[in-house]
Enzyme design. Sequence first.
Site, mmCIF file in Angstrom:
data_model
loop_
_atom_site.group_PDB
_atom_site.id
_atom_site.type_symbol
_atom_site.label_atom_id
_atom_site.label_comp_id
_atom_site.label_asym_id
_atom_site.label_seq_id
_atom_site.Cartn_x
_atom_site.Cartn_y
_atom_site.Cartn_z
ATOM 1 N N GLY A 109 4.196 -92.934 31.642
ATOM 2 C CA GLY A 109 5.324 -92.252 31.023
ATOM 3 C C GLY A 109 6.163 -93.085 30.085
ATOM 4 C CD GLU A 117 0.645 -89.655 29.314
ATOM 5 O OE1 GLU A 117 0.288 -90.363 28.375
ATOM 6 O OE2 GLU A 117 1.476 -90.029 30.153
HETATM 7 C C1 5RP Z 1 2.593 -92.466 27.760
HETATM 8 C C2 5RP Z 1 1.851 -93.247 28.784
HETATM 9 C C3 5RP Z 1 0.936 -94.293 28.285
HETATM 10 O O1 5RP Z 1 -0.379 -93.921 28.567
HETATM 11 C C4 5RP Z 1 1.272 -95.592 28.963
HETATM 12 O O2 5RP Z 1 2.620 -95.897 28.681
HETATM 13 C C5 5RP Z 1 0.389 -96.752 28.464
HETATM 14 O O3 5RP Z 1 0.606 -96.972 27.106
HETATM 15 P P1 5RP Z 1 -0.001 -98.224 26.363
HETATM 16 O O4 5RP Z 1 -1.499 -98.083 26.438
HETATM 17 O O5 5RP Z 1 0.532 -98.142 24.955
HETATM 18 O O6 5RP Z 1 0.478 -99.461 27.069
HETATM 19 O O7 5RP Z 1 1.954 -93.029 29.966
HETATM 20 O O8 5RP Z 1 3.463 -91.543 28.333
#
Ligand code: 5RP
Length: 239
Positions: A109, A117
């Site tokens: 998140g 998601e």
């Molecule tokens: C978005 C998410 C993303 O999947 C999570 O924050 C991971 O992001 P990143 O791959 O840029 O680190 O939950 O709501």
Amino acid sequence: MKSGGVKRGRGEQPDDNLKREAGYYAAGMVEDGMVVGLGTGSTIAFAMERIAERIQEGLRIQGVPTSYQAEIRARDLAIPLTTLDDYPELDLTIDGADQVDGRLRLIKGRGAALTREKCVAAAAEELVIVVDESKIATLLSAPVPVEVIPFALRPVMLGIRALGGDPVLRQGIRKDGPVITDNGNFVLDCSFGTIEDPDRLEGLLSLMPGVLSCGLFCAFTDKTTVVVGKSDGCRELSR
Ligand code: 5RP
């Protein structure tokens, strides 16, 4: 499987190579004819990049995006899109995570896309989570994002404090005031310190009136594979 030959593009951080390793690896798990949930964030972006290349090579899939970011990115990459209305059951979802514990429970998140998601993760037969090594933890301790309808902001904050959490209303960057999610709501980032019982906390947060969903993902561990990008390739974690 190992992606091999992963290159770093202009402006990328060193960690991007690990994210790319994980993303490319997960893209290799997509099979012809699948309907695939497309997560949000920087690591899944690499998976989408590789899926798009495979589409150019003849792969036929449809994607269900979890956010405006994922939708815009998929359209830019010419990945065909569909919806949960047309496909309420998906073959596979690929997504990132902010933290993963030893039992494959997740905190998600950071990108404020947690509700869609979670819907797309729930709809999928298999969930593939792509992360770099820094996201792996013995116990979950990152702040838990909670999507709340604006009408219920104050009572939900009180309720989270009563559970021992410290809720902070997420603020926009290059936008004054709070972040507004793709669903028109607010996000509270809630620190609980080390979370001893994530399943229980997910249940309690999810039951609060006004909470749309929380960023603890504890119910999908049986169908989850975590792909961890490492400097020497990728490691798969599953139960
Ligand atoms: C978005 C998410 C993303 O999947 C999570 O924050 C991971 O992001 P990143 O791959 O840029 O680190 O939950 O709501």
